[in-house]
Design an enzyme around this catalytic site. Structure first.
Site, PDB file in Angstrom:
ATOM      1  N   CYS A   2       0.847  -1.184   0.000  1.00 47.09           N
ATOM      2  CA  CYS A   2       0.000   0.000   0.000  1.00 47.09           C
ATOM      3  C   CYS A   2       0.886   1.238   0.000  1.00 47.09           C
ATOM      4  O   CYS A   2       2.111   1.142   0.004  1.00 47.09           O
ATOM      5  CB  CYS A   2      -0.908   0.002   1.223  1.00 47.09           C
ATOM      6  SG  CYS A   2      -2.043  -1.408   1.298  1.00 47.09           S
ATOM      7  N   LEU A  51      -3.946  -1.335  -1.532  1.00 48.48           N
ATOM      8  CA  LEU A  51      -3.926  -2.544  -2.342  1.00 48.48           C
ATOM      9  C   LEU A  51      -4.452  -3.650  -1.439  1.00 48.48           C
ATOM     10  O   LEU A  51      -3.809  -4.013  -0.453  1.00 48.48           O
ATOM     11  CB  LEU A  51      -2.518  -2.872  -2.822  1.00 48.48           C
ATOM     12  CG  LEU A  51      -2.376  -4.176  -3.626  1.00 48.48           C
ATOM     13  CD1 LEU A  51      -3.143  -4.098  -4.935  1.00 48.48           C
ATOM     14  CD2 LEU A  51      -0.903  -4.485  -3.894  1.00 48.48           C
ATOM     15  N   ASN A  76       1.774   0.485   5.910  1.00 47.85           N
ATOM     16  CA  ASN A  76       2.023  -0.365   4.752  1.00 47.85           C
ATOM     17  C   ASN A  76       2.790  -1.564   5.279  1.00 47.85           C
ATOM     18  O   ASN A  76       3.948  -1.432   5.671  1.00 47.85           O
ATOM     19  CB  ASN A  76       2.837   0.387   3.702  1.00 47.85           C
ATOM     20  CG  ASN A  76       3.326  -0.529   2.587  1.00 47.85           C
ATOM     21  OD1 ASN A  76       2.723  -1.551   2.294  1.00 47.85           O
ATOM     22  ND2 ASN A  76       4.440  -0.156   1.968  1.00 47.85           N
ATOM     23  N   GLY A  77       2.134  -2.724   5.324  1.00 47.99           N
ATOM     24  CA  GLY A  77       2.852  -3.872   5.855  1.00 47.99           C
ATOM     25  C   GLY A  77       2.009  -5.114   5.985  1.00 47.99           C
ATOM     26  O   GLY A  77       0.814  -5.122   5.692  1.00 47.99           O
ATOM     27  N   THR A 335      24.257  -0.364 -10.484  1.00 48.51           N
ATOM     28  CA  THR A 335      23.833  -1.761 -10.371  1.00 48.51           C
ATOM     29  C   THR A 335      22.331  -1.873 -10.183  1.00 48.51           C
ATOM     30  O   THR A 335      21.673  -2.734 -10.776  1.00 48.51           O
ATOM     31  CB  THR A 335      24.551  -2.434  -9.183  1.00 48.51           C
ATOM     32  OG1 THR A 335      25.954  -2.269  -9.335  1.00 48.51           O
ATOM     33  CG2 THR A 335      24.212  -3.904  -9.104  1.00 48.51           C
ATOM     34  N   ARG A 338      20.426  -1.163 -13.516  1.00 50.67           N
ATOM     35  CA  ARG A 338      20.575  -2.274 -14.470  1.00 50.67           C
ATOM     36  C   ARG A 338      19.696  -3.465 -14.084  1.00 50.67           C
ATOM     37  O   ARG A 338      18.982  -4.028 -14.913  1.00 50.67           O
ATOM     38  CB  ARG A 338      22.034  -2.717 -14.517  1.00 50.67           C
ATOM     39  CG  ARG A 338      22.986  -1.752 -15.174  1.00 50.67           C
ATOM     40  CD  ARG A 338      24.406  -2.304 -15.062  1.00 50.67           C
ATOM     41  NE  ARG A 338      25.416  -1.414 -15.626  1.00 50.67           N
ATOM     42  CZ  ARG A 338      26.715  -1.628 -15.527  1.00 50.67           C
ATOM     43  NH1 ARG A 338      27.171  -2.694 -14.874  1.00 50.67           N
ATOM     44  NH2 ARG A 338      27.573  -0.778 -16.070  1.00 50.67           N
TER      45      ARG A 338
END
Length: 551
Positions: A2, A51, A76-77, A335, A338
């Site tokens: 969320c 969500l 959020n969790g 990194t 990519r």
């Protein structure tokens, strides 16, 4: 997965700037949203993008319970021990939403013991209106993201799941304002002043990588007493997957064909059959042309009998996605960018073509189990252990960030069993010599723990390490080469003067330039470039390390 957003002490209330900032994280929670201004605290505004994973809209936030009407929570969790906490302490839950456990725990134990007793991943802001206190906390490894804006001149505080939800406020704040990630394993306590402004009381670190769980563990210690090191390792990783099956939405797995994702997938498939999920586990692999990852993932999927999806991407996809990836990442690390490109494209496919929402991934294994090839050059077992702890401490800035942002960009939920607290405590407490690469094989202990289990073919269990951004492309032409060619066509090196970590290549300068367009002056988001240790290389790709042997 969320999105949370809140401001405290911002003059002007729910302004157009606030609405625009809040709307910028809608991808994290497209199912429902709410933004509200507390009538009792006119300078406190809460926003939530939902969500739905567990419970219906009864679990909507900001959350307030009848028992504690002056307490407000946005989180959020996923709290994996929510039912255990309820049973242990007789919490009278009002919803089926797992994060409700935070409110009950806070009122029973206080904030310090609450965060220590949560078995899960979380970023939350809890406001106690009676005590006029604000509490902010983040999970031990920073699996769930959290940014904080603090304007020292104006006594203003704002938090958000992503920096893009705060950058508009930062541009209007004083010169003394700071914006950056809230550190994992920490909590803060703030006071709300009579003026509606806020001030920081104190910050506390409650967790460091490798510490034992403070909560009652998912696997009781008596179940582990008779197991040897290898059996215990396998048992705890399976348990870490099992607790993460908590979901009302369809579950799938990212599958590169490497050890980490293949182990997680095999365990999820095994557990899904045991609990009789009403669907096949979907697996997702991505690659270009003759990608070694696609071949290996196909082998695993056929062996496990998953509903497998194989996604091909090309140079045009990379061109189209590159700048968007940098925006979603909020990072200019070489990194990270990519490796994020294929994961971003894979997440896009999952969102647009399937009904899978909860995604299992192998992130964290390389940090915990010394999986990077350069660990073979560690000068001592103790140095290898220290590097594991360092990587885990900073994973929220690099691989953890990549995993969260690429899946959340398409409203998916990430689950990472290798970062389970009980598992990481067990693994990091073992003899450092045992955890080192053995006979030129990294993660030897982890592989040996599943040897002869039948979970995976030996060709996969003992496959050479392949960096994700390398494995998705052909051995003949790596992804970073393709990116370099795109940037050469697109970017004229203007030799800009940058603050913070200095980009030294055309590729890194391009990333930094794109980053600065959305997050000007926020070089603190990436404090250093991720690079292998103990080896002399000019590029972070594993292909430049002498031990590289993947084909």
């Amino acid at each position: 997965m969320c999105g949370i957003w809140a401001t405290f002490g911002v003059d002007g209330g729910l302004s157009a700037t606030c609405i625009k900032c809040f709307s910028s994280i809608v991808h994290r929670g497209p199912d429902a949203w709410r933004i509200e201004q507390d009538a009792r605290e006119p300078l406190a505004i809460f926003g939530f993008q939902r969500l739905t994973i567990v419970d219906s809209l009864h679990g909507m936030q900001p959350m307030r319970l009848h028992a504690f009407p002056r307490t407000t929570l946005i989180c959020n969790g996923e709290i994996y021990n929510c039912k255990r906490l309820q049973k242990q302490h007789d919490f009278p839950y009002e919803t089926k939403c797992d994060v409700e456990a935070i409110i009950h725990s806070y009122h029973k134990f206080g904030i310090a013991d609450t965060v220590k007793n949560l078995d899960g991943v979380f970023a939350f802001c809890l406001v106690d209106g009676e005590k006029r206190k604000i509490y902010i906390a983040r999970d031990p490894y920073g699996v769930r993201p959290l940014f904080k804006l603090h304007d020292l001149d104006n006594d203003v505080l704002a938090i958000c799941s992503e920096a893009k939800g705060l950058i508009g406020l930062k541009q209007k704040a004083s010169k003394k304002s700071t914006l950056g990630q809230f550190p994992p394993g920490h909590f803060e306590v703030w006071s709300m002043l009579d003026s509606g402004k806020v001030q920081l009381d104190y910050t506390e670190q409650y967790y460091k990588p490798g510490l034992a769980p403070r909560f009652v563990p998912f696997v009781p210690e008596e179940e582990l007493e008779k197991l040897n090191v290898y059996e215990k390792t396998a048992y705890l990783l399976e348990a870490a997957c099992k607790k993460r099956l908590m979901a009302d939405r369809r579950i799938g797995c990212l599958l590169s064909g490497g050890l980490d994702s293949s182990l997680v997938t095999a365990l999820v498939v095994k557990l899904a059959k045991e609990i009789k999920l009403p669907y096949k586990i979907q697996t997702f692999a991505i690659g270009m042309g003759d990608s070694p990852d696609l071949v290996a993932a196909r082998t695993v999927a056929e062996y496990l009998g998953t509903e497998h999806h194989e996604i091909q991407f090309d140079e045009k996809d990379v061109k189209d996605a590159l700048d968007n990836v940098i925006y979603h990442l909020e990072s200019f690390d070489i990194t990270t960018i990519r490796a994020s490109l294929p994961m971003y494209l894979l997440s896009k496919y999952i969102k647009n073509n399937t009904d899978t929402t909860v995604i299992f991934s192998g992130e964290g294994a390389d940090e915990v189990a010394q999986g990077y090839i350069y660990f073979r050059d560690a000068p001592s077992p103790a140095a290898g252990h220290e590097e594991s702890v360092r990587l885990l401490s900073d994973i929220y800035l690099y691989d953890g960030l990549r995993a969260d942002r690429t899946v959340s960009a398409f409203s998916l939920e990430l689950r990472v069993p290798f970062l389970d607290i009980q598992f990481t405590h067990h693994y990091l407490s073992l003899d450092p010599k045992l955890r080192q690469p053995q006979d030129g094989v990294e993660k030897h202990l982890l592989r040996s723990s599943f040897d002869k289990s039948g979970l995976l073919p030996d060709s996969i269990l003992w496959r050479h390490k392949e960096a994700f951004s390398d494995g998705v492309a052909s051995i003949k032409k790596s992804l970073f080469t393709i990116i370099a060619e795109i940037i050469e066509e697109r970017y004229k090196d203007e030799n800009d003067n940058f603050e913070g970590v200095i980009p030294k290549t055309t590729e890194s300068r391009y990333y930094r330039t794109v980053f600065e367009k959305s997050f000007p002056g926020q070089h603190n988001f990436t404090p250093y470039y991720w690079m292998p240790k103990w080896v002399q290389v000019s590029d972070p790709s594993a292909r430049f390390i002498k031990h590289y042997a993947a084909k």
